[in-house]
Design a protein around this motif. Structure first.
Motif, PDB file in Angstrom:
ATOM      1  N   ILE A   1      24.838  -6.131 -15.872  1.00  0.00           N
ATOM      2  CA  ILE A   1      23.332  -5.733 -16.138  1.00  0.00           C
ATOM      3  C   ILE A   1      23.662  -5.927 -13.934  1.00  0.00           C
ATOM      4  O   ILE A   1      24.067  -6.434 -13.222  1.00  0.00           O
ATOM      5  CB  ILE A   1      22.238  -6.771 -16.047  1.00  0.00           C
ATOM      6  CG1 ILE A   1      22.638  -7.061 -16.828  1.00  0.00           C
ATOM      7  CG2 ILE A   1      20.889  -6.673 -15.243  1.00  0.00           C
ATOM      8  CD1 ILE A   1      21.036  -8.185 -17.796  1.00  0.00           C
ATOM      9  N   ASP A   2      23.154  -4.266 -13.962  1.00  0.00           N
ATOM     10  CA  ASP A   2      23.803  -4.421 -12.325  1.00  0.00           C
ATOM     11  C   ASP A   2      22.603  -4.329 -11.463  1.00  0.00           C
ATOM     12  O   ASP A   2      21.192  -3.665 -11.484  1.00  0.00           O
ATOM     13  CB  ASP A   2      23.963  -2.546 -11.955  1.00  0.00           C
ATOM     14  CG  ASP A   2      23.881  -1.950 -10.652  1.00  0.00           C
ATOM     15  OD1 ASP A   2      24.422  -2.253  -9.878  1.00  0.00           O
ATOM     16  OD2 ASP A   2      24.395  -0.780 -10.874  1.00  0.00           O
ATOM     17  N   ASP A   3      22.777  -5.678 -10.241  1.00  0.00           N
ATOM     18  CA  ASP A   3      21.771  -5.736  -9.467  1.00  0.00           C
ATOM     19  C   ASP A   3      21.149  -4.657  -8.519  1.00  0.00           C
ATOM     20  O   ASP A   3      20.198  -4.579  -7.904  1.00  0.00           O
ATOM     21  CB  ASP A   3      21.870  -7.086  -8.516  1.00  0.00           C
ATOM     22  CG  ASP A   3      22.998  -6.873  -8.112  1.00  0.00           C
ATOM     23  OD1 ASP A   3      24.311  -6.328  -8.248  1.00  0.00           O
ATOM     24  OD2 ASP A   3      22.907  -8.739  -7.174  1.00  0.00           O
ATOM     25  N   LYS A   4      22.525  -3.959  -8.145  1.00  0.00           N
ATOM     26  CA  LYS A   4      21.946  -3.179  -7.024  1.00  0.00           C
ATOM     27  C   LYS A   4      21.074  -1.266  -7.538  1.00  0.00           C
ATOM     28  O   LYS A   4      20.897  -0.529  -6.860  1.00  0.00           O
ATOM     29  CB  LYS A   4      23.919  -2.407  -6.499  1.00  0.00           C
ATOM     30  CG  LYS A   4      24.666  -3.417  -5.806  1.00  0.00           C
ATOM     31  CD  LYS A   4      23.835  -3.728  -4.929  1.00  0.00           C
ATOM     32  CE  LYS A   4      24.268  -5.201  -4.127  1.00  0.00           C
ATOM     33  NZ  LYS A   4      25.972  -5.117  -3.828  1.00  0.00           N
TER      34      LYS A   4
ATOM     35  N   PRO B   1      18.245  -2.001 -10.617  1.00  0.00           N
ATOM     36  CA  PRO B   1      18.439  -2.668 -11.849  1.00  0.00           C
ATOM     37  C   PRO B   1      17.827  -1.906 -13.178  1.00  0.00           C
ATOM     38  O   PRO B   1      16.716  -0.841 -12.977  1.00  0.00           O
ATOM     39  CB  PRO B   1      17.468  -3.495 -11.360  1.00  0.00           C
ATOM     40  CG  PRO B   1      16.805  -2.888  -9.846  1.00  0.00           C
ATOM     41  CD  PRO B   1      18.089  -2.148  -9.540  1.00  0.00           C
TER      42      PRO B   1
ATOM     43  N   ASN C   1      15.035  -1.467 -14.670  1.00  0.00           N
ATOM     44  CA  ASN C   1      13.795  -1.358 -14.327  1.00  0.00           C
ATOM     45  C   ASN C   1      12.697  -0.174 -13.615  1.00  0.00           C
ATOM     46  O   ASN C   1      13.301   0.661 -13.301  1.00  0.00           O
ATOM     47  CB  ASN C   1      13.400  -2.610 -13.938  1.00  0.00           C
ATOM     48  CG  ASN C   1      13.783  -2.982 -11.867  1.00  0.00           C
ATOM     49  OD1 ASN C   1      14.092  -1.807 -11.729  1.00  0.00           O
ATOM     50  ND2 ASN C   1      14.162  -4.096 -11.490  1.00  0.00           N
TER      51      ASN C   1
ATOM     52  N   SER D   1      14.256   1.487 -10.411  1.00  0.00           N
ATOM     53  CA  SER D   1      15.537   2.892 -10.631  1.00  0.00           C
ATOM     54  C   SER D   1      15.277   3.776 -11.203  1.00  0.00           C
ATOM     55  O   SER D   1      15.207   4.861 -10.961  1.00  0.00           O
ATOM     56  CB  SER D   1      16.785   2.009 -11.672  1.00  0.00           C
ATOM     57  OG  SER D   1      17.382   1.548 -10.726  1.00  0.00           O
TER      58      SER D   1
ATOM     59  N   ASP E   1      25.624  -0.804 -14.959  1.00  0.00           N
ATOM     60  CA  ASP E   1      25.499  -0.507 -16.199  1.00  0.00           C
ATOM     61  C   ASP E   1      25.003   0.109 -17.171  1.00  0.00           C
ATOM     62  O   ASP E   1      24.621   1.501 -16.688  1.00  0.00           O
ATOM     63  CB  ASP E   1      24.733  -1.637 -15.845  1.00  0.00           C
ATOM     64  CG  ASP E   1      23.038  -1.649 -16.299  1.00  0.00           C
ATOM     65  OD1 ASP E   1      22.740  -0.697 -17.022  1.00  0.00           O
ATOM     66  OD2 ASP E   1      22.462  -2.288 -14.942  1.00  0.00           O
TER      67      ASP E   1
END
Length: 493
Positions: A44-47, A49, A51, A54, A150
């Motif tokens: 899961i891409d925290d850069k 995310p 949600n 993005s 991701d």
């Protein structure tokens, strides 16, 4: 015809080159892939995310945002594939996002498999060592970047909101769009733009923006040469008086980006007819005038040629005459590795020099109206050798100056572009050794060439025809002391 490969031009093999791209936001795809395989976890891409941040502001209503669910392709379909039977311009279907400029550019790159392979690196799939991580590559302001994402995609009621494939289990367009949205800040940052921007970000190539004029004898010839040089081309229709994306009675959508997919000439009742083939990235809504899919004019063309060229499917692709093309469209954008398509010369006869620079309180002298400070702007030299030029189709162009300003904000829609331009001056033989030219030089010297005024576009460029000699190129912002960074590229014959 020269063979051009998008892999032929290689920058210095350092960070940001084709062979060694920068890691966008510091993320290393190989390390992340190995780590998540080792721990049998899903990335899961925290850069970027999965949600609302993005997706961005103003794109969906608050009620729509509440319905959004980010789902991996492995949960959407039984047999997800990155690519099914190769990347095709007919794969795409646009979603709830005004990014036809970006989709038209994607359609264009599908004609160049070596370019597709650079943008979509190999070895990625939903099977072997799948951990929900993918990566894509783009050229951004002089450097290639490798972008990790991701594979969680925004959906409503189990359907992809944005671009998707007509083949329900094919996901390369949706993932590529997500990677570009990450680079630009969010999906909302892709809403509206110019096809030239995306073509440049896909290739790092030279581009020519051509304002179309009715019955201009050179437009088709230039496009035909550009196609022979494996150029990528797109165009924009005229904007309507009220709102964009209104379909006219002739089938052309106003204020819309199209891909140029073919340029050819046919014999009709013994007369040569110059044609252009276009693709609406929507995958439907086609031109219905002369030389369209069902036009009776195709009956005047030899059967073999008609069979080879004509496809009557309702897939958004159609032919039209160059005359109707120049009436229906405002501009065409041509992107290629080399300016050689201008005159049919060899790509090897052009050399490239690229410089990064900036304007600030010491180097931001403003436009030439600022007679006392203009000289403080950055100064660049170029030598135009005495060579034989082709004074025909290419009009003897021997220098392309491209000035691109770098963004001051990661979010594309919040970038503030300055008004920029450049001027070109002859360096007298007796001043060849001069390192910096002072105010007195510019007060007594008029530019021999310049950009077409100043513009707040991301990039300004001019093809020039200069006599042999030494020249000084001065990029500037219209207002002095304006902080901004830029990339200037010189292509000389």
């Amino acid at each position: 015809m020269p063979h051009l490969s998008w892999s032929d031009q290689e920058e210095v093999d350092g960070g940001g080159s084709r062979s060694n791209p920068e890691r966008f936001l510091g993320q290393n795809y190989e390390e992340l892939q190995r780590d998540f395989v080792k721990h049998r976890a899903r990335f899961i891409d925290d850069k970027f995310p999965p949600n609302a941040s993005s997706i961005g502001e103003g794109l969906l209503t608050s009620s729509e945002l509440e319905q959004v669910e980010w789902i991996r392709p492995t949960k959407l379909v039984a047999d997800p594939q990155l690519v099914v039977d190769g990347e095709s311009r007919f794969d795409l279907a646009q979603g709830e996002l005004g990014n036809c400029w970006f989709l038209a550019a994607i359609c264009a790159i599908t004609f160049q498999q070596d370019l597709v392979d650079e943008i979509i690196p190999g070895g990625q799939s939903f099977r072997e060592d799948y951990v929900g991580i993918f990566h894509f590559r783009f050229w951004r302001f002089g450097r290639w970047v490798d972008v990790v994402i991701d594979d969680k995609l925004p959906t409503i009621d189990g359907r992809l909101i944005f671009v998707h494939c007509k083949t329900c289990n094919e996901f390369w367009p949706a993932l590529l769009e997500k990677a570009y949205a990450k680079v630009c800040g969010s999906y909302a940052d892709l809403n509206g733009g110019l096809i030239s921007e995306a073509l440049c970000d896909f290739t790092g190539g030279v581009f020519l923006s051509l304002a179309l004029k009715e019955n201009h004898p050179e437009h088709w010839n230039l496009m035909y040469r550009a196609k022979k040089y494996k150029s990528l081309m797109g165009c924009g229709s005229h904007h309507g008086a009220t709102s964009a994306n209104t379909a006219l009675p002739n089938g052309i959508v106003e204020g819309h980006a199209y891909t140029v997919t073919g340029v050819t000439q046919v014999m009709s009742d013994g007369q040569p007819i110059k044609l252009v083939r276009l693709l609406n990235p929507w995958g439907h809504k086609e031109w219905n005038g002369d030389w369209s899919d069902r036009s009776p004019l195709w009956g005047s063309v030899h059967k073999e040629e008609r069979t080879r060229l004509l496809d009557s499917k309702d897939n958004g692709e159609f032919w039209m005459s160059i005359k109707d093309f120049c009436i229906s469209f405002a501009n065409v954008e041509i992107c290629c590795l080399s300016p050689a398509f201008l005159d049919g010369s060899s790509p090897e006869s052009w050399i490239t020099a690229r410089y990064e620079g900036q304007w600030d309180e010491k180097t931001g002298g403003g436009s030439m109206e600022r007679t006392q400070s203009f000289w403080t702007n950055p100064q660049y030299r170029v030598k135009i050798p005495a060579i034989e030029t082709h004074d025909g189709d290419g009009q003897g162009f021997n220098l392309l100056v491209s000035l691109m300003q770098k963004p001051n904000n990661r979010h594309r829609r919040h970038v503030h572009n300055e008004h920029i331009g450049f001027s070109v001056f002859v360096i007298p033989p007796e001043l060849k050794a001069q390192k910096v030219f002072p105010a007195q030089f510019f007060s007594s010297s008029a530019p021999v060439a310049r950009s077409k005024g100043v513009s707040d576009s991301r990039q300004v460029e001019e093809f020039l025809r200069l006599k042999p000699g030494y020249y000084l190129i001065v990029p500037f912002t219209y207002k002095p002391n304006t902080p901004a960074s830029f990339l200037i590229t010189l292509y000389s014959k």
